[in-house]
Design a protein around this motif. Structure first.
Motif, PDB file in Angstrom:
ATOM      1  N   SER A  93       0.822  -1.209   0.000  1.00  0.00           N
ATOM      2  CA  SER A  93       0.000   0.000   0.000  1.00  0.00           C
ATOM      3  C   SER A  93       0.856   1.260   0.000  1.00  0.00           C
ATOM      4  CB  SER A  93      -0.926   0.012   1.224  1.00  0.00           C
ATOM      5  OG  SER A  93      -0.176  -0.035   2.426  1.00  0.00           O
ATOM      6  N   ARG A 177      -8.895   4.500  -1.072  1.00  0.00           N
ATOM      7  CA  ARG A 177      -8.593   3.790   0.165  1.00  0.00           C
ATOM      8  C   ARG A 177      -9.659   4.074   1.217  1.00  0.00           C
ATOM      9  NH1 ARG A 177      -7.071  -0.562   1.214  1.00  0.00           N
ATOM     10  NH2 ARG A 177      -5.378  -0.267  -0.292  1.00  0.00           N
ATOM     11  N   GLU A 178     -10.165   5.293   1.276  1.00  0.00           N
ATOM     12  CA  GLU A 178     -11.218   5.621   2.244  1.00  0.00           C
ATOM     13  C   GLU A 178     -12.468   4.785   1.985  1.00  0.00           C
ATOM     14  OE1 GLU A 178     -11.759   9.777   1.713  1.00  0.00           O
ATOM     15  OE2 GLU A 178     -10.012  10.362   2.915  1.00  0.00           O
ATOM     16  N   ASP A 181     -11.739   1.119   2.927  1.00  0.00           N
ATOM     17  CA  ASP A 181     -11.712   0.990   4.389  1.00  0.00           C
ATOM     18  C   ASP A 181     -13.125   1.038   4.970  1.00  0.00           C
ATOM     19  OD1 ASP A 181      -8.983   0.772   4.366  1.00  0.00           O
ATOM     20  OD2 ASP A 181      -8.588   2.839   4.996  1.00  0.00           O
ATOM     21  N   LEU A 184     -14.693  -2.354   4.409  1.00  0.00           N
ATOM     22  CA  LEU A 184     -14.187  -3.364   5.338  1.00  0.00           C
ATOM     23  C   LEU A 184     -14.739  -3.143   6.745  1.00  0.00           C
ATOM     24  CD1 LEU A 184     -10.461  -3.551   4.183  1.00  0.00           C
ATOM     25  CD2 LEU A 184     -12.256  -5.246   3.776  1.00  0.00           C
ATOM     26  N   ALA A 185     -14.807  -1.877   7.165  1.00  0.00           N
ATOM     27  CA  ALA A 185     -15.327  -1.584   8.493  1.00  0.00           C
ATOM     28  C   ALA A 185     -16.790  -2.012   8.605  1.00  0.00           C
ATOM     29  CB  ALA A 185     -15.183  -0.092   8.797  1.00  0.00           C
ATOM     30  N   SER A 237     -12.909 -10.637   7.339  1.00  0.00           N
ATOM     31  CA  SER A 237     -12.599  -9.237   7.058  1.00  0.00           C
ATOM     32  C   SER A 237     -11.565  -8.674   8.024  1.00  0.00           C
ATOM     33  CB  SER A 237     -13.883  -8.397   7.100  1.00  0.00           C
ATOM     34  OG  SER A 237     -14.518  -8.487   8.363  1.00  0.00           O
ATOM     35  N   ARG A 241      -5.615  -6.984   4.755  1.00  0.00           N
ATOM     36  CA  ARG A 241      -4.526  -6.022   4.841  1.00  0.00           C
ATOM     37  C   ARG A 241      -4.528  -5.148   3.605  1.00  0.00           C
ATOM     38  NH1 ARG A 241       0.856  -9.302   5.887  1.00  0.00           N
ATOM     39  NH2 ARG A 241       1.618  -7.158   5.919  1.00  0.00           N
ATOM     40  N   PRO A 242      -4.300  -3.843   3.764  1.00  0.00           N
ATOM     41  CA  PRO A 242      -4.314  -2.948   2.596  1.00  0.00           C
ATOM     42  C   PRO A 242      -3.185  -3.273   1.630  1.00  0.00           C
ATOM     43  CG  PRO A 242      -3.467  -1.797   4.529  1.00  0.00           C
ATOM     44  CD  PRO A 242      -4.001  -3.116   5.016  1.00  0.00           C
ATOM     45  N   ALA A 249      -6.572   0.812  -4.940  1.00  0.00           N
ATOM     46  CA  ALA A 249      -6.752   0.351  -3.565  1.00  0.00           C
ATOM     47  C   ALA A 249      -7.387  -1.035  -3.555  1.00  0.00           C
ATOM     48  CB  ALA A 249      -7.625   1.339  -2.793  1.00  0.00           C
ATOM     49  N   VAL A 251      -7.116  -5.167  -1.214  1.00  0.00           N
ATOM     50  CA  VAL A 251      -6.732  -5.826   0.029  1.00  0.00           C
ATOM     51  C   VAL A 251      -6.254  -7.243  -0.268  1.00  0.00           C
ATOM     52  CG1 VAL A 251      -8.378  -4.507   1.430  1.00  0.00           C
ATOM     53  CG2 VAL A 251      -9.034  -6.738   0.523  1.00  0.00           C
TER      54      VAL A 251
END
Length: 294
Positions: A93, A177-178, A181, A184-185, A237, A241-242, A249, A251
């Protein structure tokens, strides 16, 4: 330096370019390397002294080799596989691996490679060589056994398919990436509504599990179906890893040091429009994921 060493040195100067051609043609890193090696073998058996433009000659040779490999896939019925995600290029990343820079010079995302997989071999050759590497149709025509006009038509049909199907992702890597993320969250938290918020209503998910040891190969369409699948794999999840997957972007999911999946995302207007997952254990073992560290 003898003649063989001199020829090898000249070939090495073109290797990176040839590998980029073969990767776009085949979508497979190992097969691309095989095609480039075959190019070297044919050069070493030829009278290289009569070759005026070595780069052009090698591009043509490797293009022909790739065309034969694509046609061989067709004759074996491999194109009938329901889901096939091309080999991803995975980098840290922190930035693109130097070895991948040339392969990604034209922003060759997984989504584009998936579309190229749907083209007929001759269409793919004409499009890749002309549109990506500026090879004239006069040189492409004999490779596909057509006239230059017919070769131009092959590329035109392929171009329309690509323009109609392949998404043009957001270029801002930080924004990408935001969004990933947030996806994933939401998956980790089991938040269905939050997943819907980051997924385009017409999102497409492709999962290639190969031998089927991890889930089932499938294509899902629509935000609710994809969100449901994300919740089904909620337990994995936390191990994501990024990474950069074909420069975008993405994972890598790994458990006890063993990669389970590589996920590439295409993001447009702040929402995920495509997710491509490679979870074939055999193919994952062949990828160089050392760049991600321990």
């Amino acid at each position: 330096m003898d003649e063989h060493d001199f020829l090898a040195e000249r070939f090495e100067a073109h290797r990176t370019h040839l590998r980029a051609v073969a990767y776009r043609m085949l979508g497979s890193l190992s097969e691309a390397d095989d095609a480039v090696q075959e190019g070297w073998l044919r050069l070493s058996r030829s009278d290289a002294g009569e070759v005026e433009n070595l780069g052009g000659w090698l591009t043509t040779v490797v293009g022909r080799v790739c065309l034969d490999m694509l046609r061989s896939r067709t004759s074996r019925g491999e194109e009938s596989l329901e889901v096939h995600v091309p080999d991803p290029l995975v980098s840290s990343s922190e930035g693109i691996d130097p070895e991948h820079e040339a392969l990604l010079a034209d922003s060759v995302g997984l989504a584009l490679l998936v579309v190229l997989e749907t083209l007929a071999p001759a269409e793919r050759l004409a499009f890749v060589l002309h549109d990506m590497f500026s090879v004239p149709f006069d040189e492409i025509a004999p490779m596909v056994g057509r006239t230059p006009t017919a070769a131009r038509q092959l590329a035109s049909r392929a171009r329309r398919r690509v323009q109609r199907t392949a998404s043009a992702p957001d270029a801002d890597l930080t924004r990408q990436r935001e969004v990933v993320d947030a996806f994933l969250a939401a998956s980790r938290g089991g938040d269905f509504d939050a997943l819907l918020a980051v997924l385009d209503p017409d999102v497409v998910l492709r999962a290639d599990t190969g031998a089927g040891l991890v889930g089932v190969s499938q294509v899902l369409r629509g935000s609710r179906a994809v969100a449901g699948q994300a919740l089904a794999f909620q337990r994995f999840s936390g191990f994501a890893r990024p990474a950069l997957v074909n420069g975008a972007a993405g994972v890598v999911t790994a458990l006890d040091g063993q990669p389970l999946a590589v996920m590439g995302f295409s993001i447009m207007r702040g929402r995920i429009v495509e997710i491509d997952i490679l979870a074939d254990p055999e193919r994952l073992r062949r990828l160089d994921l050392r760049v991600l560290g321990d």
